[in-house]
Design a protein around this motif. Structure first.
Motif: not given
Length: 398
Positions: A353-376
């Motif tokens: 979650e932390e490294s993914l947050d670093e790829k976006f600005d604090s208020a970037d709405p694109i961040r909410k379109r990305c999420w993490l998973f394990r296996d599927f």
């Protein structure tokens, strides 16, 4: 999968030239028939693995073409289904027989022989019995040998470029679906009006000779060779040498794998079921389109969803453990083109979650379109991302 000792090829001026065998050659047909006969009898009489190996080794050692014979045998051996056929506690059986023998010896007597037809080593791999094998005809086995030679060479690939010309839509989808299914690191481009190019990173380009990724890359070839017009160029890394491999429809490679599109992996089947149970506003749709990413690049979504009320369509692209470089490009694309109807599922081996947050600005709405998973990817995360993506439009579809 064949090993390097089974490959027939010549190296000339930095180019690998496979030496294809002729399925119509009488001598080869006889060798294939003899090897196939061993496994047919092995299945009919439930012979042990050791017995089958001994019979096959006799044929190979007496063969005029031992290298080809050994390769054909390897292809059949990989198809075998060996199992224990008796519900016996072999450890306890051996202990009992050994204790009786020890007691007899201690008493100055000869150990009693085991009961007739008693197999005390039946739980060892060599004593497992052949219960089932899908046997090809001799001519089909020879064709498989040619295909397996090409697959074995791709294990050493650093990069692979595949061009498909004049493909019909169904055939192209089958190939692209296979690339996704095998989780290959690939980039898709429409280089000409009638030509799609797939650039695939080989195992040596990523992390050296990774067996799992190499087998996945080799597994793509049977899907490619059935196309009417295709070309494959690969850079191989073999014993510190860089070699070129070129194949096309004139290489006369054939595959029986024609129904790939009908196969649905179990984890995807389960995901479909759970999504249908938990979602009332969205449904998974088939025939996922190609998204135009600009600069001739096209995106092949893994799944597509349609809103039951608005009819809006949103696509999901999954990024697995070796898709790190592609992930950065895709995030940048979404930042540049937020209207693209695309959400991203990202394997936790690539980010937290932390490294993914670093790829976006604090208020970037694109961040909410990305999420993490394990296996599927989980259904809840998918629905949450769809909610944040609703209303962005349908984007450009090819």
């Amino acid at each position: 999968m064949l090993k390097k000792e089974h490959i027939l090829c010549k190296i000339n001026s930095g180019r690998v030239k496979p030496q294809w065998i002729s399925p119509e050659e009488p001598l080869l047909q006889q060798i294939a028939a003899d090897i196939t006969g061993v496994y047919r009898n092995g299945a009919d009489f439930q012979l042990t693995a050791n017995a089958i190996k001994e019979l096959a080794d006799n044929i190979i050692s007496a063969s005029e073409l031992p290298k080809v014979s050994a390769g054909l045998n390897k292809l059949l051996w990989d198809r075998c289904d060996f199992h224990l056929t008796e519900d016996t506690d072999y450890t306890a059986l051996r202990r009992e027989l050994f204790q009786h023998s020890a007691a007899a010896l201690a008493a100055g007597k000869l150990p009693p022989p085991p009961p007739e037809n008693t197999d005390i080593y039946g739980d060892l791999p060599g004593f497992e019995k052949l219960l089932k094998i899908e046997l090809p005809k001799p001519e089909e086995l020879l064709k498989l040998y040619n295909l397996a030679q090409a697959q074995a060479l791709l294990i050493y690939a650093e990069s692979v470029t595949i061009q498909i010309t004049d493909p019909d839509t169904a055939a192209l989808r089958r190939v692209l679906k296979a690339v996704k299914f095998f989780r290959l690191l690939a980039q898709f481009k429409s280089v000409k009006r009638d030509t799609v190019e797939i650039s695939v990173s080989g195992p040596y380009a990523l992390f050296g000779p990774s067996v799992k990724y190499a087998v996945s890359l080799a597994s793509l070839l049977p899907v490619i060779v059935n196309l009417p017009k295709w070309r494959l160029e690969a850079t191989l890394r073999f014993r510190d040498r860089e070699l070129k491999l070129k194949l096309d429809e004139k290489s006369h490679l054939e595959s029986a794998k024609r129904a790939f599109a009908a196969y649905l992996p179990e984890e995807i089947r389960l995901y479909h079921k759970l999504f249908a149970e938990k979602s009332t506003g969205w449904q998974i749709i088939g025939n996922t389109p190609f998204l135009d990413a600009g600069n001739q690049e096209i995106i092949i979504p893994d799944l597509s969803f349609q809103n039951a009320v608005s009819g809006e369509i949103i696509h999901l692209e999954l990024f697995h453990r070796w898709h790190g470089a592609q992930l950065d490009r895709r995030i940048q694309l979404l930042k540049n083109r937020p209207e693209l109807p695309l959400i991203l599922g990202i394997d936790r081996s690539l980010a937290n979650e932390e490294s993914l947050d670093e790829k976006f600005d604090s208020a970037d709405p694109i961040r909410k379109r990305c999420w993490l998973f394990r296996d599927f990817p989980g259904v809840e995360n998918t629905l949450r991302a769809l909610k944040h993506t609703t209303g962005i439009g349908t984007g450009k579809l090819k």
